[in-house]
Scaffold this motif. Structure first.
Motif, PDB file in Angstrom:
ATOM      1  N   ILE A  14      56.965  44.792   2.871  1.00 37.91           N
ATOM      2  CA  ILE A  14      58.191  44.955   2.085  1.00 37.91           C
ATOM      3  C   ILE A  14      58.505  46.430   1.893  1.00 37.91           C
ATOM      4  O   ILE A  14      59.678  46.818   1.816  1.00 37.91           O
ATOM      5  CB  ILE A  14      58.095  44.224   0.727  1.00 37.91           C
ATOM      6  N   GLN A  17      60.196  47.444   5.066  1.00 43.88           N
ATOM      7  CA  GLN A  17      61.552  46.907   5.039  1.00 43.88           C
ATOM      8  C   GLN A  17      62.442  47.730   4.108  1.00 43.88           C
ATOM      9  O   GLN A  17      63.615  47.978   4.397  1.00 43.88           O
ATOM     10  CB  GLN A  17      61.519  45.449   4.590  1.00 43.88           C
ATOM     11  N   SER A  18      61.871  48.176   2.992  1.00 44.72           N
ATOM     12  CA  SER A  18      62.621  48.991   2.035  1.00 44.72           C
ATOM     13  C   SER A  18      62.978  50.347   2.634  1.00 44.72           C
ATOM     14  O   SER A  18      64.080  50.858   2.426  1.00 44.72           O
ATOM     15  CB  SER A  18      61.797  49.183   0.756  1.00 44.72           C
ATOM     16  N   TYR A  21      65.892  49.859   4.781  1.00 44.34           N
ATOM     17  CA  TYR A  21      67.095  49.624   3.978  1.00 44.34           C
ATOM     18  C   TYR A  21      67.664  50.941   3.463  1.00 44.34           C
ATOM     19  O   TYR A  21      68.859  51.224   3.616  1.00 44.34           O
ATOM     20  CB  TYR A  21      66.772  48.705   2.811  1.00 44.34           C
ATOM     21  N   GLU A 208      61.721  43.106  -2.647  1.00 40.23           N
ATOM     22  CA  GLU A 208      62.136  42.001  -1.794  1.00 40.23           C
ATOM     23  C   GLU A 208      63.531  41.517  -2.177  1.00 40.23           C
ATOM     24  O   GLU A 208      64.368  41.256  -1.305  1.00 40.23           O
ATOM     25  CB  GLU A 208      61.123  40.861  -1.903  1.00 40.23           C
ATOM     26  N   TYR A 209      63.780  41.396  -3.477  1.00 41.56           N
ATOM     27  CA  TYR A 209      65.118  41.009  -3.918  1.00 41.56           C
ATOM     28  C   TYR A 209      66.131  42.101  -3.575  1.00 41.56           C
ATOM     29  O   TYR A 209      67.220  41.818  -3.062  1.00 41.56           O
ATOM     30  CB  TYR A 209      65.127  40.754  -5.422  1.00 41.56           C
ATOM     31  N   ASN A 212      67.067  42.419   0.255  1.00 42.49           N
ATOM     32  CA  ASN A 212      67.534  41.210   0.927  1.00 42.49           C
ATOM     33  C   ASN A 212      68.834  40.665   0.364  1.00 42.49           C
ATOM     34  O   ASN A 212      69.262  39.567   0.745  1.00 42.49           O
ATOM     35  CB  ASN A 212      66.456  40.122   0.868  1.00 42.49           C
ATOM     36  N   ARG A 213      69.474  41.411  -0.506  1.00 43.58           N
ATOM     37  CA  ARG A 213      70.804  41.007  -0.949  1.00 43.58           C
ATOM     38  C   ARG A 213      71.747  41.125   0.237  1.00 43.58           C
ATOM     39  O   ARG A 213      71.780  42.150   0.913  1.00 43.58           O
ATOM     40  CB  ARG A 213      71.287  41.918  -2.097  1.00 43.58           C
ATOM     41  N   LYS A 214      72.518  40.085   0.491  1.00 45.62           N
ATOM     42  CA  LYS A 214      73.430  40.067   1.633  1.00 45.62           C
ATOM     43  C   LYS A 214      74.778  40.660   1.226  1.00 45.62           C
ATOM     44  O   LYS A 214      75.631  39.975   0.673  1.00 45.62           O
ATOM     45  CB  LYS A 214      73.615  38.633   2.145  1.00 45.62           C
TER      46      LYS A 214
END
Length: 225
Positions: A14, A17-18, A21, A208-209, A212-214
């Motif tokens: 994560i 992934q961050s 982002y 994670e939240y 992963n906001r679309k």
């Protein structure tokens, strides 16, 4: 059954992934608000706990160190609140408060506020938890190296994490030097690990939240069609 290795692997993924982002997104008002709410829940709790040292007997060395941390955390907490570009979206505040409720419950923060400090297990648990917060919750390392910390929000976030780095050394010394009756070195290591796992799980859940906001689809849209 989730193991320590599983938690560590999820945490590593994560964070990667961050990093991706933040490399591809500019921090919006929603982003700043979520980060500030997340950090303020922890900072506010820590300030409330540390405020007790002003009203109880304590050895001079730990008092002096925690006194400095109390006022520095209070200052940086106030600066972060001022520096944030606040969102107008109420759903952001609901989500931020949801994360704060979870950590206050999971880490049993109200107990540290109500009980007086002594050389006991609860005091050691608080020191271990505070150490884990400052060690594990770090946003700056997730931002790209090319990011310029030239806004009030980013510069304050940077100052907070620099100060956390200084306080980590003080906390490590307190954890090593604190002699708790009937507590072995194995007990200390277990408590430090337990508190660290609580913080890692909490930070992982938030990241994670967050990433992963679309396109903020989970937030309320105020545009009138």
């Amino acid at each position: 059954m989730i193991t320590i290795q599983d938690t560590g692997e999820k945490y590593r993924k994560i964070k990667e992934q961050s990093e991706q982002y933040f490399a591809n997104h500019v921090l919006t008002e929603d982003d700043q608000t979520l980060i500030t709410l997340f950090l303020s829940g922890i900072k506010a709790a820590n300030v409330l706990v540390l405020s007790k040292i002003e009203f109880q007997p304590m050895d001079w060395d730990p008092y002096r160190k925690m006194h400095q941390q109390y006022f520095k955390d209070s200052e940086l907490y106030a600066l972060l609140m001022k520096a944030t570009q606040w969102s107008l979206n109420p759903q952001v505040y609901l989500k931020g408060n949801e994360f704060n409720y979870k950590i206050w419950s999971k880490a049993n923060l109200p107990t540290y506020m109500m009980s007086m400090f002594d050389k006991d297990t609860w005091f050691f648990r608080y020191l271990a938890l505070s150490h884990a917060f400052k060690t594990e919750i770090r946003f700056i390392s997730l931002f790209p190296e090319t990011m310029a910390f030239d806004t009030p929000f980013l510069s304050t976030l940077y100052d907070i994490e620099v100060e956390n780095g200084r306080e980590i050394q003080t906390q490590m010394a307190l954890l090593k030097q604190l002699e708790v009756p009937n507590m072995t070195s194995e007990d200390k290591e277990r408590i430090v690990l337990e508190q660290r796992e609580i913080v890692i799980e909490h930070f992982s859940s938030f990241l994670e939240y967050f990433v992963n906001r679309k396109d903020n689809s989970s937030l309320i849209d105020f545009n009138i069609v």
